[in-house]
Structures are given as structure tokens and as C-alpha cells.
Scaffold this motif. Sequence first.
Motif, mmCIF file in Angstrom:
data_model
loop_
_atom_site.group_PDB
_atom_site.id
_atom_site.type_symbol
_atom_site.label_atom_id
_atom_site.label_comp_id
_atom_site.label_asym_id
_atom_site.label_seq_id
_atom_site.Cartn_x
_atom_site.Cartn_y
_atom_site.Cartn_z
ATOM 1 N N SER A 65 0.814 -1.219 0.000
ATOM 2 C CA SER A 65 0.000 0.000 0.000
ATOM 3 C C SER A 65 0.844 1.263 0.000
ATOM 4 N N ASN A 66 2.128 1.165 0.359
ATOM 5 C CA ASN A 66 3.021 2.329 0.384
ATOM 6 C C ASN A 66 3.792 2.541 -0.910
ATOM 7 N N ILE A 67 3.632 1.635 -1.863
ATOM 8 C CA ILE A 67 4.342 1.751 -3.135
ATOM 9 C C ILE A 67 3.406 2.359 -4.171
ATOM 10 N N HIS A 68 3.864 3.414 -4.808
ATOM 11 C CA HIS A 68 3.065 4.069 -5.843
ATOM 12 C C HIS A 68 3.913 4.172 -7.107
ATOM 13 N N HIS A 69 3.683 3.248 -8.016
ATOM 14 C CA HIS A 69 4.454 3.177 -9.244
ATOM 15 C C HIS A 69 3.572 2.558 -10.319
ATOM 16 N N PRO A 70 3.662 3.028 -11.563
ATOM 17 C CA PRO A 70 2.790 2.488 -12.613
ATOM 18 C C PRO A 70 3.005 1.001 -12.908
ATOM 19 N N THR A 74 -1.886 -1.632 -7.370
ATOM 20 C CA THR A 74 -2.471 -0.884 -6.264
ATOM 21 C C THR A 74 -3.266 -1.862 -5.414
ATOM 22 N N TYR A 76 -6.261 -2.962 -3.121
ATOM 23 C CA TYR A 76 -7.641 -2.677 -2.755
ATOM 24 C C TYR A 76 -8.086 -3.745 -1.775
#
Length: 77
Positions: A65-70, A74, A76
Motif C-alpha cells: 500500500s506504500n508503493i506508488h508506481h505504474p 495498487t 484494494y
Amino acid sequence: MLTSGTVVDQSYMILQLVGEGGNGAVYRAMDIELRREIAIKFLHVGILTSAESTERFAREGRLLSNIHHPNVATLYK
């Protein structure tokens, strides 16, 4: 192992197995309502029977949940 075309929880259609490990199996699937591809992880039967296994799975979710990369899924709930 689930097969392609299997519908889970009336919401997700399994497309293919992505990989399998010690905790469970990850599948590429389709969210039928939102019409988007997703990944679903199914845990092996009995994997959450110990506090250690439960904490490991929860830690995996928190880290993801802390990783934001294309190129990273993500999370849920």
C-alpha cells in the motif's frame, strides 16, 4: 488452481495464473463491474492459522500500500 473463465464472488473473472508461492497463488483477473484488469491473490488453505502467518500477510499488504508506481499493483481491500 482456478481455471480461465472462473467467476469469483460474482465480481471477478479469472484470466490466468500469474504465479504461485509459499503463501498462495496470484491470478490476472477482470473486475466485471469496473471493466479493468486486476490481480487477485488467493492464500493456500490454512495459511492464516498462525499469528506469524497472519502478521506476514498483513505486513505484505502494508508494504504494497506504500508503493506508488505504474508498474506495481495498487492494493484494494
